[in-house]
Write a protein that holds these residues in place. Structure first.
Motif, PDB file in Angstrom:
ATOM      1  N   CYS A 157      -3.509-118.351  17.304  1.00  0.00           N
ATOM      2  CA  CYS A 157      -4.051-117.443  16.295  1.00  0.00           C
ATOM      3  C   CYS A 157      -3.112-116.258  16.113  1.00  0.00           C
ATOM      4  N   ASP A 158      -2.961-115.802  14.861  1.00  0.00           N
ATOM      5  CA  ASP A 158      -2.112-114.646  14.578  1.00  0.00           C
ATOM      6  C   ASP A 158      -2.836-113.325  14.791  1.00  0.00           C
ATOM      7  N   GLY A 159      -4.143-113.349  15.031  1.00  0.00           N
ATOM      8  CA  GLY A 159      -4.903-112.120  15.259  1.00  0.00           C
ATOM      9  C   GLY A 159      -6.269-112.174  14.603  1.00  0.00           C
ATOM     10  N   TRP A 160      -7.142-111.274  15.039  1.00  0.00           N
ATOM     11  CA  TRP A 160      -8.529-111.232  14.579  1.00  0.00           C
ATOM     12  C   TRP A 160      -8.791-109.943  13.833  1.00  0.00           C
ATOM     13  N   ASP A 161      -9.655-110.046  12.794  1.00  0.00           N
ATOM     14  CA  ASP A 161     -10.071-108.850  12.075  1.00  0.00           C
ATOM     15  C   ASP A 161     -11.427-109.104  11.418  1.00  0.00           C
ATOM     16  N   TRP A 162     -12.072-107.996  11.060  1.00  0.00           N
ATOM     17  CA  TRP A 162     -13.377-108.060  10.391  1.00  0.00           C
ATOM     18  C   TRP A 162     -13.161-108.074   8.887  1.00  0.00           C
TER      19      TRP A 162
END
Length: 155
Positions: A113-118
């Motif tokens: 995964c390249d990253g998490w965000d809302w």
């Protein structure tokens, strides 16, 4: 002796609509299936594991977040035929919230995964992972009340 090719079997995944206000947590996939698309946290159901246990484990492994109040939302049958890799998943979709709303997601699996965000539900990023995109286009809304509850049976 006959050399028989074994047909691939469907796998079971548990995927989590992690909600915060009117937003949902999404990450950009790094995978042979759905690469560079935005998807929900989740993963494979392990032998003997309940849907709830899988949801808690997968969200923690991928984001470091602690979740509670899981509710079964829907189940989908996803057959993804690809040039390099095909897959067939029965996917259990669960809704959950954070134990602590101040917790911040971490990218604990940077190779996946390249990253998490809302993201606000009414303003989702593109492109979405195929099964999620289909659900959104069909009007699915994880914020709508649901009377289904998770039921676990273990012998």
């Amino acid at each position: 002796m006959e050399n028989r090719e074994v047909a691939p079997s469907p796998r079971v995944a548990v995927v989590v609509f992690l909600l915060k206000g009117k937003s949902v947590l999404l990450g950009r996939r790094r995978s042979s299936v759905g690469n560079s698309t935005f998807a929900l946290p989740g993963g494979h159901l392990e032998f003997g594991e309940s849907f709830e246990e899988c949801a808690v484990r997968e969200v923690k492994e991928e984001t470091g977040l602690d979740i509670e109040k899981q509710e079964l939302l829907t189940v989908t049958n996803n057959i993804i035929l690809g040039e390099t890799k095909s897959s067939h998943y029965v996917t259990i979709f669960v809704r959950a919230i954070l134990v602590d709303s101040e917790q911040v997601p971490e990218n604990l699996e940077p190779s996946k995964c390249d990253g998490w965000d809302w993201y606000e539900w009414d303003n989702l990023p593109e492109p979405l992972f195929g099964p999620l995109e289909k659900m959104v286009k069909e009007g699915f809304n994880p914020f709508v009340s649901c009377s289904l509850k998770l039921i676990a049976y273990k012998e």
